[in-house]
Design a protein around this motif. Structure first.
Motif, PDB file in Angstrom:
ATOM      1  N   GLN A   1       0.845  -1.190   0.000  1.00  0.00           N
ATOM      2  CA  GLN A   1       0.000   0.000   0.000  1.00  0.00           C
ATOM      3  C   GLN A   1       0.882   1.242   0.000  1.00  0.00           C
ATOM      4  N   ARG A   2       0.882   1.945  -1.125  1.00  0.00           N
ATOM      5  CA  ARG A   2       1.770   3.089  -1.306  1.00  0.00           C
ATOM      6  C   ARG A   2       1.413   4.223  -0.352  1.00  0.00           C
ATOM      7  N   GLU A   3       2.435   4.844   0.235  1.00  0.00           N
ATOM      8  CA  GLU A   3       2.221   5.936   1.177  1.00  0.00           C
ATOM      9  C   GLU A   3       3.066   7.138   0.768  1.00  0.00           C
ATOM     10  N   LYS A   4       2.897   8.233   1.484  1.00  0.00           N
ATOM     11  CA  LYS A   4       3.721   9.407   1.263  1.00  0.00           C
ATOM     12  C   LYS A   4       5.087   9.217   1.907  1.00  0.00           C
ATOM     13  N   ALA A   5       6.117   9.763   1.261  1.00  0.00           N
ATOM     14  CA  ALA A   5       7.469   9.645   1.825  1.00  0.00           C
ATOM     15  C   ALA A   5       7.569  10.359   3.166  1.00  0.00           C
ATOM     16  N   SER A   6       6.674  11.318   3.392  1.00  0.00           N
ATOM     17  CA  SER A   6       6.689  12.028   4.679  1.00  0.00           C
ATOM     18  C   SER A   6       6.337  11.094   5.834  1.00  0.00           C
ATOM     19  N   ASP A   7       5.714   9.941   5.518  1.00  0.00           N
ATOM     20  CA  ASP A   7       5.408   8.979   6.570  1.00  0.00           C
ATOM     21  C   ASP A   7       6.668   8.320   7.115  1.00  0.00           C
TER      22      ASP A   7
END
Length: 322
Positions: free
Chosen positions: A148-154
């Protein structure tokens, strides 16, 4: 006796004509060579062969004729979790005392490059990079094998831990990472400001991450990275390719992330070219079965980096006298 001696000194007309026109009544004797302690360096007398020239020693390798060894710039290529192999390469460079003056990181190579730039210590990179926890990176969904792709800020918790408030301008080793903005279609370099903010914009790439404010990683920017380092005065550019062999995704992820697989296959193809403009040396690491999402293979990936780089780095030390 006097008469006999006088007669012995006389020459016939034929002898005088065959001689060197010596005046009558003189005795022709070869002149004694002048005595000199240090003969002058000049052309030999006419009629004598020239002596053989003194052999000129072969010139030493170029690096030994310069006052300083080459300025080394390193490009750490992309690879997701394969980037942990970069740690092994950096450790081998450190062991051989190969001086890195500047470093560029592509995609997850930016994390490893940024960690190295802070203190210029490979052991420090290993210690901090292994603080990455499995729940720091996106995992699989409950009903799917896909990530599940997330934001790099995570990833900010990890980046805050390892970089704290490190400013790029204060890093011990010059560092930069590139990214591409899909909204403005601009290519940019991050080399100022907080290290954690810049790195987060340079690692956003599938299958783990979506863009960060429009910025995606630029994993194929090898030629641009080499040009950047040369503009910084680096004249020995080393590219570390951790995508050289082995798997990209495991078979299950290949099916779920086929489009992402194609992107990574193209990144591998670009790095595999025989000629990489601006790059002097390529270190290729075959990570075997460990793919870009293989969190559990980090230690084996680091060892692969050591084993794949030993001979090349050893030859560089001999060639350039580091």
């Amino acid at each position: 006796m006097l008469i006999l001696n006088a007669c012995g000194s006389l020459k016939t007309r034929e002898e005088i004509q065959e001689g060197d026109a010596v005046p009558t009544g003189t005795v022709s004797r070869p002149a004694a060579p002048p005595v000199a302690k240090d003969p002058p360096v000049s052309a030999p007398p006419a009629g004598l062969p020239h002596p053989a020239p003194t052999p000129i020693p072969a010139p030493a390798p170029e690096s030994f004729l310069t006052k300083e060894p080459p300025r080394v710039g390193v490009i750490l290529g992309p690879g997701g979790m394969k980037a942990f192999a970069h740690i092994g390469v950096l450790k081998e460079m450190s062991r051989a005392r190969l001086p890195i003056r500047a470093i560029v990181g592509l995609e997850w190579g930016a994390v490893i490059g940024g960690l190295y730039a802070g203190q210029g210590q490979a052991n420090d990179v290993e210690w901090k990079a292994f603080k990455l926890r499995e729940d720091d990176i996106p995992g699989s969904g409950l009903l799917s094998k896909a990530i599940q792709r997330e934001k790099a800020s995570d990833l900010s918790a990890f980046l805050n831990t390892v970089f704290t408030d490190q400013k790029m301008e204060r890093a011990k080793v010059d560092f930069a990472c590139p990214s591409y903005n899909i909204r403005s279609e601009k290519f940019g370099w991050w080399n100022r400001g907080y290290m954690k903010d810049s790195v987060s914009k340079c690692i956003a790439y599938p299958p783990y991450y979506t863009d960060t404010d429009g910025w995606l990683a630029a994993p194929m920017a090898i030629e641009e990275a080499a040009a950047y380092l040369r503009a910084k005065g680096m004249n020995l550019v080393i590219y570390v390719d951790v995508m050289a062999g082995g798997e990209i995704f495991n078979s299950a992820l290949t099916g779920e992330h086929y489009a992402d697989y194609v992107l990574w296959a193209e990144a591998r193809r670009q790095a595999a070219r025989k000629q990489l403009p601006g790059v002097n040396v390529v270190i290729r690491v075959n990570a075997g079965q460990h793919g870009v999402t293989d969190f559990g293979g980090r230690r084996q990936l680091m060892d692969a980096g050591v084993n794949s780089s030993q001979d090349i780095i050893g030859n560089l030390v001999k060639q350039y006298g580091f």
